[in-house]
Design a protein around this motif. Sequence first.
Motif, mmCIF file in Angstrom:
data_model
loop_
_atom_site.group_PDB
_atom_site.id
_atom_site.type_symbol
_atom_site.label_atom_id
_atom_site.label_comp_id
_atom_site.label_asym_id
_atom_site.label_seq_id
_atom_site.Cartn_x
_atom_site.Cartn_y
_atom_site.Cartn_z
ATOM 1 N N UNK A 99 1.850 0.545 -18.402
ATOM 2 C CA UNK A 99 3.055 0.148 -18.318
ATOM 3 C C UNK A 99 4.467 1.142 -18.093
ATOM 4 N N UNK A 100 4.620 1.867 -17.202
ATOM 5 C CA UNK A 100 6.482 2.470 -17.943
ATOM 6 C C UNK A 100 7.160 2.559 -16.443
ATOM 7 N N UNK A 101 8.290 2.376 -17.225
ATOM 8 C CA UNK A 101 9.399 2.047 -16.010
ATOM 9 C C UNK A 101 9.491 3.934 -14.883
ATOM 10 N N UNK A 102 9.415 3.093 -13.324
ATOM 11 C CA UNK A 102 9.123 4.319 -12.228
ATOM 12 C C UNK A 102 10.220 3.995 -11.393
ATOM 13 N N UNK A 103 10.563 4.521 -10.481
ATOM 14 C CA UNK A 103 11.046 4.302 -9.119
ATOM 15 C C UNK A 103 10.290 3.599 -8.101
ATOM 16 N N UNK A 104 10.666 2.553 -7.436
ATOM 17 C CA UNK A 104 9.961 2.231 -6.499
ATOM 18 C C UNK A 104 10.590 3.358 -5.396
ATOM 19 N N UNK A 105 9.835 4.386 -4.628
ATOM 20 C CA UNK A 105 10.143 4.661 -3.346
ATOM 21 C C UNK A 105 10.812 4.439 -2.669
ATOM 22 N N UNK A 106 12.125 4.580 -1.555
ATOM 23 C CA UNK A 106 12.707 3.563 -0.307
ATOM 24 C C UNK A 106 11.602 4.412 0.982
ATOM 25 N N UNK B 237 -4.799 -2.003 -4.893
ATOM 26 C CA UNK B 237 -4.693 -0.745 -5.635
ATOM 27 C C UNK B 237 -5.682 -0.645 -5.466
ATOM 28 N N UNK B 238 -7.048 -0.982 -4.669
ATOM 29 C CA UNK B 238 -8.361 -0.134 -4.954
ATOM 30 C C UNK B 238 -8.378 0.600 -3.109
ATOM 31 N N UNK B 239 -8.659 0.100 -2.823
ATOM 32 C CA UNK B 239 -7.134 0.761 -1.421
ATOM 33 C C UNK B 239 -6.491 2.488 -1.622
ATOM 34 N N UNK B 240 -5.389 2.393 -2.055
ATOM 35 C CA UNK B 240 -4.332 3.547 -2.710
ATOM 36 C C UNK B 240 -5.460 4.408 -3.611
ATOM 37 N N UNK C 274 0.709 -1.192 0.052
ATOM 38 C CA UNK C 274 -0.283 0.282 -0.049
ATOM 39 C C UNK C 274 0.569 1.052 0.179
ATOM 40 N N UNK C 275 1.959 0.952 1.228
ATOM 41 C CA UNK C 275 2.814 2.059 0.865
ATOM 42 C C UNK C 275 3.583 2.597 -0.303
ATOM 43 N N UNK C 276 3.458 1.620 -1.046
ATOM 44 C CA UNK C 276 4.544 2.040 -2.758
ATOM 45 C C UNK C 276 3.576 2.651 -3.566
ATOM 46 N N UNK C 277 2.229 2.133 -3.853
ATOM 47 C CA UNK C 277 1.325 2.596 -4.379
ATOM 48 C C UNK C 277 0.780 3.473 -4.204
ATOM 49 N N UNK C 278 0.918 4.136 -3.359
ATOM 50 C CA UNK C 278 1.078 4.812 -2.321
ATOM 51 C C UNK C 278 1.508 6.563 -3.066
ATOM 52 N N UNK C 279 3.150 5.918 -2.640
ATOM 53 C CA UNK C 279 4.564 6.766 -3.349
ATOM 54 C C UNK C 279 4.065 7.423 -4.283
ATOM 55 N N UNK C 280 3.722 5.906 -5.248
ATOM 56 C CA UNK C 280 3.641 6.598 -6.897
ATOM 57 C C UNK C 280 2.866 7.213 -7.492
ATOM 58 N N UNK C 281 1.356 6.981 -7.353
ATOM 59 C CA UNK C 281 0.125 7.267 -7.603
ATOM 60 C C UNK C 281 0.124 8.233 -6.686
ATOM 61 N N UNK C 282 0.445 8.801 -4.929
ATOM 62 C CA UNK C 282 0.358 9.999 -5.027
ATOM 63 C C UNK C 282 1.223 11.285 -4.407
ATOM 64 N N UNK C 283 2.108 10.521 -4.686
ATOM 65 C CA UNK C 283 4.142 11.127 -3.921
ATOM 66 C C UNK C 283 3.798 11.290 -2.509
ATOM 67 N N UNK C 284 3.677 10.151 -2.153
ATOM 68 C CA UNK C 284 3.738 10.478 -0.630
ATOM 69 C C UNK C 284 4.937 10.073 -0.149
ATOM 70 N N UNK C 285 5.440 10.449 0.894
ATOM 71 C CA UNK C 285 6.462 10.265 1.563
ATOM 72 C C UNK C 285 6.462 8.358 2.418
ATOM 73 N N UNK C 286 6.692 7.996 2.232
ATOM 74 C CA UNK C 286 6.343 7.056 3.830
ATOM 75 C C UNK C 286 7.520 6.537 4.539
ATOM 76 N N UNK C 287 7.314 6.814 5.682
ATOM 77 C CA UNK C 287 8.159 6.511 6.895
ATOM 78 C C UNK C 287 7.810 5.427 7.526
#
Length: 567
Positions: free
Chosen positions: A177-184, A152-155, A62-75
């Motif tokens: 489908x396109x290359x994306x950088x998964x957040x850390x 995916x639905x939650x995100x 869920x954190x990874x999807x929100x980072x890519x789709x909504x620009x959040x910074x997971x901590x």
Amino acid sequence: MGLKDVVLRYVAVLLLGGLVLPAMVLAEEPVVKEGGRVLFLPFEAAAAGDYGYLSDPVKNMLAARLAVRAGVEPVESPEAAGLFDGQGRIIPLRLDALLGRYQADYLVVGSLVQTGERLDFQAMVLALSSAAAPQEFTAQAAGGAGVMAAIDQLAADMSARVFAPGRSVPLSSQEESKPVAVPVFQTPHPDRAMKQGVIAVQSSLEGVEGVVPGSLAMRSSNLLPVDIQAMDVGDLDGDGLEEIVVASHGRVLIFQERAGIFRQLSELSLPDGLRVHSLSMADIDGDTRAEIYVSATSDEAPASLILVWQDSRLGVQASRLAWYLRPMVISGEGPVLLGQEAGSDTLLVSGIYRLQLSGSQLHRGTQLSLPPGINLFDFILADVSGDGAAEIVAVDTNERLLVYSPAGQLLWTGGMDYSGSPRFLGLPPVTYQSRGDDIRADRDLIYVPVRLAAADFDGDGRMEILAARNQRLASKYMKRFRYYEGGHVVSLGWREGQMVELWRTNATGSQVVDLQQSKAPAAGQRIYVAQNVEKSLLASFVAGGGQSRLILFDLGRVAEPVKVPAK
């Protein structure tokens, strides 16, 4: 107590107790902050039944999807797992301290509830910078196959209502489908970052050109109460899908991974006193089902086994084979069973031979041509140069990577710390000491390195090599003791006459025990990794009692060749 009650109880305790969150400002009007730093807690799983182990993986995905789709910074932090009490309720003081340390803007908590075959997801988002009420979100999965769609639905819902209102955020199944950088995760503890499943793309050389994974998904098993010695993957039942086989000194276990869920299918106990040092899968007999080749010793003698999957159970085809065993694909021959013998007074004699199985007996064939000093488990054959002929890529006793031409000429020698492993043939020195046999106790051990694997990830006709890099703490001059703390997997490619690191996984506090790339055409670009959870130095002397984890990396698309700057 429901999830909403958990969160509201936490907020009430903070207010009634006079505690003020460092990032919380009580405002009359809700303050919407797009993106922001989000603290994700493990999903509460007391009522999750068979899916209880998904607590961390659901949070991570869920954190990874929100980072890519909504620009959040997971901590997250290493303390996150200890925030719930025995009844699944948040412990306010612990969470308050955590939020103060990480200065999060939002808190995401959730729970999993199993009802029959259905899995219900409940989640809430609390804006810590406003007095707005927590927002609730729900999703359902009809069994394990629907877990990814539910996440995916939650995100998508969280993005639309909280983190990125007004922004078009389609579900992953509808995305181009396109290359994306998964957040850390922004975390001080590397093992927690590993659980997010991020491969950090970085090069060991300035300006080196290479291809890197364009997108990644990571799936992890729960902790397994077994000290894994070896692992491999293959299709046991001929259905085109892979099973994961792991071995300890006492047993062999079969797992399936389907839609992010790891299930144990079978277990076979091994004879007492058997010490496993390698396990490989291959369809040598051509029946579309892989056999399992367990290379092991009993006392000092090779005592290997061949296992097969029949009638939905694991059985023994041959046992106590007086060879060290390893199947390998050889160009022009296909899968071939290779073996090496022990001598009358030594654990290993030179010479690696093709073997033929007749009934339960092995018969020696022709010898494989290899440079001197290379043992059965030290090498792989792979066309790293793209000239159509397979080079010999090997690891020596000092953990250096070597590349030989097909004719055996040394082409390149690399640095150290590749494929380091504490596994060895025979018995530990302390056993000989207890027998009063000082001569055997003082001899150098013959170590079995972590497997090298090969795959053409970018389709350019050159094979890349996958290797483990475990951090060795004991001196390399200590021939009878190895101790590792943490490790990761690297991909190496042949560039301008040398092997260079193209990308690597994050370093963790767990050593890599074994690795393998997918063999199934339908699986795509996939890497399997087995890791033993870090043990204390004292515990490393004692066999058994360890914990392990299976990890699967889906590499997805591969980006176009790019220059990867050094980090």
